[in-house]
Design a protein around this motif. Sequence first.
Motif, PDB file in Angstrom:
ATOM      1  N   ASP A 132      36.158   7.170  11.792  1.00 24.41           N
ATOM      2  CA  ASP A 132      35.882   6.289  12.928  1.00 24.41           C
ATOM      3  C   ASP A 132      34.745   6.805  13.815  1.00 24.41           C
ATOM      4  O   ASP A 132      34.357   6.129  14.767  1.00 24.41           O
ATOM      5  CB  ASP A 132      37.138   6.129  13.791  1.00 24.41           C
ATOM      6  N   LYS A 138      28.324  -0.999   9.772  1.00 23.41           N
ATOM      7  CA  LYS A 138      29.777  -0.974   9.665  1.00 23.41           C
ATOM      8  C   LYS A 138      30.401  -2.200  10.334  1.00 23.41           C
ATOM      9  O   LYS A 138      31.360  -2.798   9.815  1.00 23.41           O
ATOM     10  CB  LYS A 138      30.319   0.313  10.291  1.00 23.41           C
ATOM     11  N   ARG A 191      32.780  -5.192   8.682  1.00 23.27           N
ATOM     12  CA  ARG A 191      34.058  -5.634   9.256  1.00 23.27           C
ATOM     13  C   ARG A 191      34.037  -7.135   9.526  1.00 23.27           C
ATOM     14  O   ARG A 191      35.043  -7.831   9.309  1.00 23.27           O
ATOM     15  CB  ARG A 191      34.365  -4.864  10.548  1.00 23.27           C
ATOM     16  N   GLU A 235      40.376  -4.215  13.488  1.00 22.62           N
ATOM     17  CA  GLU A 235      41.560  -4.202  12.637  1.00 22.62           C
ATOM     18  C   GLU A 235      41.197  -4.149  11.156  1.00 22.62           C
ATOM     19  O   GLU A 235      42.063  -3.966  10.289  1.00 22.62           O
ATOM     20  CB  GLU A 235      42.444  -5.431  12.910  1.00 22.62           C
ATOM     21  N   TYR A 236      39.902  -4.304  10.863  1.00 16.13           N
ATOM     22  CA  TYR A 236      39.403  -4.194   9.487  1.00 16.13           C
ATOM     23  C   TYR A 236      38.613  -2.896   9.337  1.00 16.13           C
ATOM     24  O   TYR A 236      38.025  -2.401  10.301  1.00 16.13           O
ATOM     25  CB  TYR A 236      38.508  -5.393   9.137  1.00 16.13           C
ATOM     26  N   THR A 237      38.594  -2.359   8.127  1.00 17.51           N
ATOM     27  CA  THR A 237      37.823  -1.137   7.884  1.00 17.51           C
ATOM     28  C   THR A 237      36.438  -1.492   7.363  1.00 17.51           C
ATOM     29  O   THR A 237      36.188  -2.616   6.905  1.00 17.51           O
ATOM     30  CB  THR A 237      38.511  -0.237   6.843  1.00 17.51           C
ATOM     31  N   SER A 238      35.543  -0.520   7.404  1.00 24.77           N
ATOM     32  CA  SER A 238      34.208  -0.694   6.835  1.00 24.77           C
ATOM     33  C   SER A 238      34.117  -0.051   5.458  1.00 24.77           C
ATOM     34  O   SER A 238      33.018   0.193   4.955  1.00 24.77           O
ATOM     35  CB  SER A 238      33.153  -0.090   7.765  1.00 24.77           C
ATOM     36  N   GLU A 239      35.251   0.218   4.849  1.00 31.17           N
ATOM     37  CA  GLU A 239      35.258   0.822   3.517  1.00 31.17           C
ATOM     38  C   GLU A 239      34.688  -0.149   2.482  1.00 31.17           C
ATOM     39  O   GLU A 239      34.891  -1.358   2.567  1.00 31.17           O
ATOM     40  CB  GLU A 239      36.679   1.220   3.118  1.00 31.17           C
ATOM     41  N   GLY A 282      33.541   5.615   5.299  1.00 30.87           N
ATOM     42  CA  GLY A 282      34.359   4.409   5.446  1.00 30.87           C
ATOM     43  C   GLY A 282      35.715   4.665   6.057  1.00 30.87           C
ATOM     44  O   GLY A 282      36.274   3.806   6.746  1.00 30.87           O
ATOM     45  N   ASP A 283      36.278   5.857   5.807  1.00 30.08           N
ATOM     46  CA  ASP A 283      37.599   6.167   6.347  1.00 30.08           C
ATOM     47  C   ASP A 283      37.515   7.018   7.606  1.00 30.08           C
ATOM     48  O   ASP A 283      38.497   7.610   8.042  1.00 30.08           O
ATOM     49  CB  ASP A 283      38.454   6.872   5.293  1.00 30.08           C
ATOM     50  N   ASN A 303      31.503   4.466  14.578  1.00 31.62           N
ATOM     51  CA  ASN A 303      31.661   3.054  14.960  1.00 31.62           C
ATOM     52  C   ASN A 303      30.860   2.683  16.200  1.00 31.62           C
ATOM     53  O   ASN A 303      30.566   1.510  16.431  1.00 31.62           O
ATOM     54  CB  ASN A 303      33.134   2.724  15.182  1.00 31.62           C
ATOM     55  N   LYS A 338      34.598  -8.980   6.303  1.00 32.78           N
ATOM     56  CA  LYS A 338      36.004  -8.926   5.893  1.00 32.78           C
ATOM     57  C   LYS A 338      36.874  -9.839   6.768  1.00 32.78           C
ATOM     58  O   LYS A 338      37.777 -10.516   6.260  1.00 32.78           O
ATOM     59  CB  LYS A 338      36.500  -7.491   5.959  1.00 32.78           C
TER      60      LYS A 338
END
Length: 337
Positions: free
Chosen positions: A187, A145, A149, A198-202, A184-185, A190, A152
């Motif tokens: 936490d 994850k 991030r 500040e970025y997601t792992s989606e 992905g949505d 993590n 991204k």
Amino acid sequence: MKKSISTILSMSIAAGLLAGCSTNDSKETAPKTKVETETTQQAETKPGVAQAEEVDTSFIKNKLLDVKYGSQSEAQKLDIYWPNEGEGPFPVIIAIHGGGFMQGDKTGTDLTAMMEGVNHGYAVVAVNYRLSGEAIFPAAISDVKAAIRYVKANAKEFNLDSEKVVAWGGSAGGNLAALVGTSGDADSLNGENTENMEYTSEVQAVVDWYGQIDFLKLDEQFKESGITPKMGERGSADSPESKYIGGNITENKEQVEKANPATYITKNDPAFLIQHGTADPNVPTQQSIDFSEKLTEVLGDEKVELTLLEGAVHGGEPFNSKENLQEVFDFLDRILK
């Protein structure tokens, strides 16, 4: 859920280190708008470490190796491979190696099929993560994850499309790819990685090749299938899954549940392509069948595809064949392009 049961009848060289590139600070040399061809040199052999056969990346001109994405471990590095042609920004395949959570590497031959992504217009990001001998669950998924991030966060600099990302893995890598897809949505996985939060792992799509999903059902499903498990009982203290969890899976059911991608399924999950061999002696085919059914209940038929490769075992030529890879890239192109 789309099902195709087909009889689809394994594919290697040292990865090069980017000449003149600092692997500790990729930002100084990363391509910004168009990736330029770089000269590569043979990677040095690490003293005292047996060198496994490595995936052939000699056909890929543009690459950046051993980029650090985290600060928890030296294992937290990734390699980036760009298509030889095209301007970008390129959609991204996050390539996750297998190895029972206890071995394997981002340069292993089990990533052969994923490297073909560069020939289909995808950048391939091969990720190393902490293995169970260094850190137990959720370290591995936390690392993957964190790598997503990082990609991204640096997408513009690396000429990547941060909104078109697919997680693709086989075996243990399949579990991690699937877990990335469904969590992905969330936490909760993590871990101690705090970079780029500040970025997601989606991700937008997942390719899960024969990943173990529900560890507690592995033994009973092998018995039902009549296939002798190659790795012995998984409910033992020394099984790969028990080592990954940090104790016998039968005595750590709460942690096992957290490592199960099906636990996190929501209607916001990405599209899934799941492939599994019907004669797999490492992971029962039923693992993928059950998982695909649970996904379909929430996501619907259009977002879940299951392919059972008749007579195929745990990876190899049936999965890497031209016909099968065409199916995989057709799926990815449909979702990401």
